[in-house]
Enzyme design. Sequence first.
Site, PDB file in Angstrom:
ATOM      1  N   LYS A  89      -1.538  -2.334  -7.324  1.00  0.00           N
ATOM      2  CA  LYS A  89      -2.163  -3.191  -6.318  1.00  0.00           C
ATOM      3  C   LYS A  89      -2.891  -2.398  -5.224  1.00  0.00           C
ATOM      4  O   LYS A  89      -3.690  -2.961  -4.486  1.00  0.00           O
ATOM      5  CB  LYS A  89      -1.111  -4.111  -5.708  1.00  0.00           C
ATOM      6  CG  LYS A  89      -0.558  -5.113  -6.697  1.00  0.00           C
ATOM      7  CD  LYS A  89      -1.558  -6.224  -6.910  1.00  0.00           C
ATOM      8  CE  LYS A  89      -1.030  -7.290  -7.822  1.00  0.00           C
ATOM      9  NZ  LYS A  89      -1.764  -8.536  -7.704  1.00  0.00           N
ATOM     10  N   ASP A  90      -2.613  -1.087  -5.110  1.00  0.00           N
ATOM     11  CA  ASP A  90      -3.345  -0.272  -4.124  1.00  0.00           C
ATOM     12  C   ASP A  90      -4.848  -0.363  -4.373  1.00  0.00           C
ATOM     13  O   ASP A  90      -5.654  -0.339  -3.442  1.00  0.00           O
ATOM     14  CB  ASP A  90      -2.942   1.210  -4.237  1.00  0.00           C
ATOM     15  CG  ASP A  90      -1.524   1.454  -3.753  1.00  0.00           C
ATOM     16  OD1 ASP A  90      -0.863   0.499  -3.295  1.00  0.00           O
ATOM     17  OD2 ASP A  90      -1.076   2.616  -3.849  1.00  0.00           O
TER      18      ASP A  90
END
Length: 328
Positions: A44-45
Amino acid sequence: MQIYSNILETIGNTPIVKLNKITAHIPATICVKVEYGNPGNSIKDRMALKMVEDAEKDGRLKPGGTIIECTSGNTGMGLAIVACVKGYKCIFTSTDKQSPEKFDILRAMGAEVIVCPTAVESADPRSYYSVAERLSKEIPNSVWMNQYDNLSNRQAHYESTGPEIWRQTDGKITHFVTGIGTGGTITGTTKFLKEQNPAIKSYGIDTFGSILKQFHETGTFNPAEIHSYITEGIGEDIIPKNYDFSLIDFVEKVTDKEAALMQRRLAKEEGLFLGNSAGSAVQGVLQIHEKFPFTKDDLVIIATHDHGSRYIGKFFNDKWMKEKGFID
Ligand SMILES: Cc1ncc(COP(=O)(O)O)c(C=O)c1O
């Protein structure tokens, strides 16, 4: 010297690792893309950075602003890291079924976390979607990132995850598989990969209690499919705008128990300490092989989402696993 100017530059370029024992009975090469190597320990970064950059570019996010998001933890962690580096505040809403470690980690990164009930409909004012939306209206200079409908989410995977997998496999990937929630990972990555080679198949892994599989197959939203479940990170009771279902060839559902047991096997048999949705995704591949058998020339890449450390109190805890009836 190899020195990054800040932690955000280390996002992406994660390794692809072959599974050896769990998939030994399948003639294909089956690999996982290990996304816990990102600084926030999750895939998700990639989309967190993209959502913030796009909000800065179009003026929705101004210096000193507040980032608001409804998140099960991983998107929050990515956003919190981006906010630290860029100087924003963060408020996250999440649900009471998530592992408490996830909230502690977000708080450690300076974010405020509001825990909302899981057992309410998304339109209920107490749901984590509704609370995030309301706060974004009440707090001046704030932006609700809304990973569900914010198309920067899938665009991030179109620009980074897809090209990386294509490059790392020398264009030899034949099947892409991943757990599906907001739809960002599967839609963005698959779009890029199918543009390179339309023969690549894309399989989404869903869970029981979610409406995604049925919606993919029938185009109808059936509320009767919705019930609470234990699996974390995948499945939905809404249809996020990030989906392009036409890119997905098949959706497979995996039970809570089988996902949990596979998550444990990945750690013990492959040395891969992965999150719960990775258990679903790998179990899903075994189930799909029964329906559409993989052959020896196939190269299957499973994008996994996060690290096992976020699940210590649950799926890696024998007492909890016994309580849920997942082990004797
Ligand atoms: C652990 C985990 N697995 C899978 C997913 C699903 O990914 P996507 O939202 O890109 O469909 C998420 C998303 O929140 C997640 O946190």
